[in-house]
Every structure is written in C-alpha cells, then in structure tokens.
Scaffold this motif. Structure first.
Motif, PDB file in Angstrom:
ATOM      1  N   MET A   1       0.847  -1.199   0.000  1.00  0.00           N
ATOM      2  CA  MET A   1       0.000   0.000   0.000  1.00  0.00           C
ATOM      3  C   MET A   1       0.883   1.251   0.000  1.00  0.00           C
ATOM      4  SD  MET A   1      -2.735   1.198   2.848  1.00  0.00           S
ATOM      5  CE  MET A   1      -4.357   1.635   2.301  1.00  0.00           C
ATOM      6  N   ARG A   2       0.479   2.220  -0.830  1.00  0.00           N
ATOM      7  CA  ARG A   2       1.219   3.480  -0.822  1.00  0.00           C
ATOM      8  C   ARG A   2       0.593   4.421   0.215  1.00  0.00           C
ATOM      9  NH1 ARG A   2       1.353   5.735  -6.760  1.00  0.00           N
ATOM     10  NH2 ARG A   2      -0.514   4.464  -7.019  1.00  0.00           N
ATOM     11  N   PHE A   3       1.461   5.206   0.872  1.00  0.00           N
ATOM     12  CA  PHE A   3       0.978   6.236   1.801  1.00  0.00           C
ATOM     13  C   PHE A   3       1.266   7.604   1.228  1.00  0.00           C
ATOM     14  CE2 PHE A   3       1.944   3.106   5.412  1.00  0.00           C
ATOM     15  CZ  PHE A   3       0.628   2.716   5.512  1.00  0.00           C
ATOM     16  N   PHE A   4       0.242   8.445   1.185  1.00  0.00           N
ATOM     17  CA  PHE A   4       0.436   9.863   0.913  1.00  0.00           C
ATOM     18  C   PHE A   4       0.245  10.596   2.239  1.00  0.00           C
ATOM     19  CE2 PHE A   4      -1.230   9.722  -3.796  1.00  0.00           C
ATOM     20  CZ  PHE A   4      -0.155   8.922  -4.144  1.00  0.00           C
ATOM     21  N   LEU A   5       0.883  11.765   2.375  1.00  0.00           N
ATOM     22  CA  LEU A   5       0.697  12.573   3.576  1.00  0.00           C
ATOM     23  C   LEU A   5      -0.290  13.689   3.238  1.00  0.00           C
ATOM     24  CD1 LEU A   5       1.892  12.398   6.441  1.00  0.00           C
ATOM     25  CD2 LEU A   5       3.579  14.121   5.762  1.00  0.00           C
ATOM     26  N   GLY A 138     -22.611   6.835   7.603  1.00  0.00           N
ATOM     27  CA  GLY A 138     -22.364   5.737   6.657  1.00  0.00           C
ATOM     28  C   GLY A 138     -21.160   4.896   7.047  1.00  0.00           C
ATOM     29  N   ASN A 139     -20.852   3.928   6.192  1.00  0.00           N
ATOM     30  CA  ASN A 139     -19.722   3.024   6.424  1.00  0.00           C
ATOM     31  C   ASN A 139     -18.584   3.394   5.452  1.00  0.00           C
ATOM     32  OD1 ASN A 139     -17.925   0.887   6.496  1.00  0.00           O
ATOM     33  ND2 ASN A 139     -19.490  -0.702   6.543  1.00  0.00           N
ATOM     34  N   GLY A 140     -17.625   4.169   5.968  1.00  0.00           N
ATOM     35  CA  GLY A 140     -16.550   4.696   5.105  1.00  0.00           C
ATOM     36  C   GLY A 140     -15.666   3.615   4.526  1.00  0.00           C
ATOM     37  N   VAL A 141     -15.251   2.675   5.388  1.00  0.00           N
ATOM     38  CA  VAL A 141     -14.388   1.587   4.895  1.00  0.00           C
ATOM     39  C   VAL A 141     -15.188   0.690   3.948  1.00  0.00           C
ATOM     40  CG1 VAL A 141     -13.120  -0.483   5.614  1.00  0.00           C
ATOM     41  CG2 VAL A 141     -12.794   1.669   6.849  1.00  0.00           C
ATOM     42  N   GLY A 142     -16.484   0.539   4.232  1.00  0.00           N
ATOM     43  CA  GLY A 142     -17.353  -0.241   3.336  1.00  0.00           C
ATOM     44  C   GLY A 142     -17.387   0.374   1.940  1.00  0.00           C
ATOM     45  N   ARG A 167      -9.262   9.579   9.741  1.00  0.00           N
ATOM     46  CA  ARG A 167      -9.295  10.245  11.052  1.00  0.00           C
ATOM     47  C   ARG A 167      -8.658   9.413  12.161  1.00  0.00           C
ATOM     48  NH1 ARG A 167     -14.208  13.149  10.220  1.00  0.00           N
ATOM     49  NH2 ARG A 167     -13.903  14.271   8.261  1.00  0.00           N
ATOM     50  N   CYS A 168      -8.345   8.143  11.892  1.00  0.00           N
ATOM     51  CA  CYS A 168      -7.781   7.284  12.945  1.00  0.00           C
ATOM     52  C   CYS A 168      -7.005   6.132  12.284  1.00  0.00           C
ATOM     53  CB  CYS A 168      -8.882   6.715  13.838  1.00  0.00           C
ATOM     54  SG  CYS A 168     -10.109   5.773  12.947  1.00  0.00           S
ATOM     55  N   VAL A 169      -6.183   5.461  13.108  1.00  0.00           N
ATOM     56  CA  VAL A 169      -5.366   4.351  12.597  1.00  0.00           C
ATOM     57  C   VAL A 169      -6.250   3.241  12.034  1.00  0.00           C
ATOM     58  CG1 VAL A 169      -3.700   2.569  13.259  1.00  0.00           C
ATOM     59  CG2 VAL A 169      -3.415   4.904  14.116  1.00  0.00           C
ATOM     60  N   ASP A 170      -7.398   3.002  12.682  1.00  0.00           N
ATOM     61  CA  ASP A 170      -8.301   1.945  12.194  1.00  0.00           C
ATOM     62  C   ASP A 170      -8.772   2.219  10.766  1.00  0.00           C
ATOM     63  OD1 ASP A 170      -8.087   0.420  14.429  1.00  0.00           O
ATOM     64  OD2 ASP A 170     -10.049   0.937  15.271  1.00  0.00           O
ATOM     65  N   HIS A 171      -8.907   3.491  10.409  1.00  0.00           N
ATOM     66  CA  HIS A 171      -9.288   3.802   9.022  1.00  0.00           C
ATOM     67  C   HIS A 171      -8.197   3.353   8.040  1.00  0.00           C
ATOM     68  CE1 HIS A 171     -12.324   7.269  10.086  1.00  0.00           C
ATOM     69  NE2 HIS A 171     -12.846   6.062  10.219  1.00  0.00           N
ATOM     70  N   VAL A 172      -6.941   3.539   8.438  1.00  0.00           N
ATOM     71  CA  VAL A 172      -5.827   3.140   7.562  1.00  0.00           C
ATOM     72  C   VAL A 172      -5.836   1.617   7.397  1.00  0.00           C
ATOM     73  CG1 VAL A 172      -3.333   3.191   7.184  1.00  0.00           C
ATOM     74  CG2 VAL A 172      -4.440   5.078   8.405  1.00  0.00           C
ATOM     75  N   VAL A 173      -5.962   0.937   8.525  1.00  0.00           N
ATOM     76  CA  VAL A 173      -5.944  -0.533   8.493  1.00  0.00           C
ATOM     77  C   VAL A 173      -7.160  -1.053   7.721  1.00  0.00           C
ATOM     78  CG1 VAL A 173      -5.997  -2.615   9.925  1.00  0.00           C
ATOM     79  CG2 VAL A 173      -4.614  -0.651  10.638  1.00  0.00           C
ATOM     80  N   GLY A 174      -8.313  -0.444   7.969  1.00  0.00           N
ATOM     81  CA  GLY A 174      -9.536  -0.847   7.263  1.00  0.00           C
ATOM     82  C   GLY A 174      -9.396  -0.642   5.767  1.00  0.00           C
ATOM     83  N   ALA A 175      -8.825   0.486   5.377  1.00  0.00           N
ATOM     84  CA  ALA A 175      -8.638   0.772   3.942  1.00  0.00           C
ATOM     85  C   ALA A 175      -7.674  -0.236   3.321  1.00  0.00           C
ATOM     86  CB  ALA A 175      -8.119   2.198   3.761  1.00  0.00           C
ATOM     87  N   ALA A 176      -6.625  -0.586   4.085  1.00  0.00           N
ATOM     88  CA  ALA A 176      -5.642  -1.567   3.569  1.00  0.00           C
ATOM     89  C   ALA A 176      -6.309  -2.934   3.397  1.00  0.00           C
ATOM     90  CB  ALA A 176      -4.453  -1.665   4.526  1.00  0.00           C
ATOM     91  N   LYS A 177      -7.084  -3.352   4.394  1.00  0.00           N
ATOM     92  CA  LYS A 177      -7.778  -4.652   4.306  1.00  0.00           C
ATOM     93  C   LYS A 177      -8.790  -4.664   3.160  1.00  0.00           C
ATOM     94  CE  LYS A 177      -7.630  -6.297   9.096  1.00  0.00           C
ATOM     95  NZ  LYS A 177      -8.438  -6.415  10.324  1.00  0.00           N
ATOM     96  N   ALA A 178      -9.383  -3.493   2.908  1.00  0.00           N
ATOM     97  CA  ALA A 178     -10.390  -3.407   1.834  1.00  0.00           C
ATOM     98  C   ALA A 178      -9.736  -3.358   0.455  1.00  0.00           C
ATOM     99  CB  ALA A 178     -11.266  -2.172   2.050  1.00  0.00           C
ATOM    100  N   GLY A 179      -8.403  -3.201   0.423  1.00  0.00           N
ATOM    101  CA  GLY A 179      -7.693  -3.245  -0.857  1.00  0.00           C
ATOM    102  C   GLY A 179      -7.442  -1.897  -1.496  1.00  0.00           C
ATOM    103  N   ALA A 180      -7.553  -0.804  -0.721  1.00  0.00           N
ATOM    104  CA  ALA A 180      -7.242   0.521  -1.288  1.00  0.00           C
ATOM    105  C   ALA A 180      -5.802   0.536  -1.793  1.00  0.00           C
ATOM    106  CB  ALA A 180      -7.446   1.597  -0.231  1.00  0.00           C
TER     107      ALA A 180
END
Ligand code: E4P
Length: 218
Positions: A1-5, A138-142, A167-180
C-alpha cells in the motif's frame, strides 16, 4: 500500500519523506488556507521534497477556470496531480488534463457510481472520503471495499483508489484490508501508527538490561 501525507506542513513532509514512509502528498483548499502559506510557493516547495504525486486542488467550479488553474498548478512540476471535484465540470477538467498527460485526483467521492465516472474520465486517483462518510452515519471503509471490488470487475480500469478523510489508525488498516491502493494520512495519524505499548515497554526493558551490562557499541 502506498501512503500519501495529507498536509501542507513542510516540516512533517520532510520528516516522513526522509524516513522513506511516504509516496506522495495531498492538499486541498482547506489545508492550504489553514497553513497560511501561498499555494504556488507551497506546492513548489513540496515538489522539491517529494518525487511522488502531489495533489493540488483547483478551486473554481466552472470548466474554463478550472483548466486555467489546473494548467498553472501543473506547470510547477511534472509530479503535480490536479485535484478536481467530482462534478460534471470537474470530470471534464479531469478528462482534458489526463488526456494531456497530467495526473488527476477526483476528490469528494462518496459513492461507487461517482468512482465509476471518475475512472471513465481517466482519473489517476479517485478519493473516497472515509471520515466524512462516517460523519454522516455511513460506512466509510465499506465504501472503499465496494469501489475496490467494483473496479476489480473491469481490468481496463486503471484508476487507483485513494482512501481519504482518514481520522484514525483503524481507518488506515480498514482501507488496507479493503484493498485501497493508497491511503492519504494526516501527519498526526501517521505518527500514531508507530505506537504500541509493548514497543515502549520493550525499549525500556532492553535499555535497563543494557545499562546493567556496562557495554557500549561505540
Ligand atoms: C484528501 O485528499 C482530502 O482532501 C482529505 O483527506 C479530507 O479530509 P477531511 O475530511 O478530514 O477534511
């Protein structure tokens, strides 16, 4: 996964860039306004510090003015990515700029249908906003997962899914698991990603044992 700041803070950009932890930068009108810095100077400074895509957002709502803004921003450096709102004029600007070889980030994406349109218009990135979806119940990671899964049905879609409004670390992890493909992360959240109490505890224990050993590496 790529990270942008997700920032215009030059000190944070330098720190994370030198640590090899970021692949690009995203800014928006609010980020630039909050920084109190001039947009052209700031984007130019960032482009000298980071090789990857640097999103700079047009502020006009009409196609003709967006194109003038986009061309001015794109002339700063080849890695400038023009950020356009996910509107009919924004996607027309997206098509025009991407046909001319400039990377485009279609922003303010809140649905799979909008993401499909962005891909059709040749966007390099589409930015679904996790935090703002959740602000509205809504469900952002969804949403990230739905867009990733939809894009997978079409091998000719080359638009990268850029998880935004994190807004939080869980969003990053959720996005990674979702395949962003990418997550754009505010500096505060990227700092938090390092943290774990067992890491801190482990450092303390190693340090105490090392002191007892009376050794020195240097
Ligand atoms: C990035 O491209 C977006 O503009 C940004 O992530 C928006 O975040 P916010 O919803 O926290 O303002």
């Amino acid at each position: 996964m790529r990270f942008f700041l997700d920032t215009a803070d030059l000190n944070e950009i330098r720190f994370f860039s030198e640590a090899g932890l970021i692949d690009g930068i995203t800014t928006n009108a609010s980020i630039i306004a909050k920084s109190g810095q001039d947009i052209i100077d700031t984007i130019s400074d960032i482009s000298k510090m980071v090789n990857g895509p640097i999103s700079a957002e047009v502020t006009a709502s009409d196609f003709q003015t967006q194109i003038r803004e986009a061309e001015k921003l794109a002339s700063i450096s080849p890695n400038i990515t023009i950020k356009v709102p996910l509107t009919p004029d924004g996607l027309r600007t997206c098509k025009h700029m991407s046909d001319n070889g400039t990377m485009v980030n279609a922003t303010l994406c809140f649905s799979v249908s909008q993401a499909l349109l962005a891909a059709k218009a040749g966007a390099t990135f589409v930015s679904p906003f996790i935090g703002r979806v959740e602000d509205n119940g809504g469900n952002g990671v969804g949403l990230i997962r739905d867009i990733v899964e939809t894009f997978r049905n079409y091998p000719d879609i080359h638009t990268s899914v850029l998880a935004s409004s994190i807004r939080c670390v869980d969003h990053v992890v959720g996005a990674a698991k979702a395949g962003a493909d990418v997550a754009t992360v505010p500096p505060k959240i990227l700092h938090e990603m390092f943290k774990h109490p067992l890491t801190d505890q482990g450092i303390k224990l190693f340090s105490l044992d090392w002191e007892k050993s009376k050794q020195s590496i240097l």
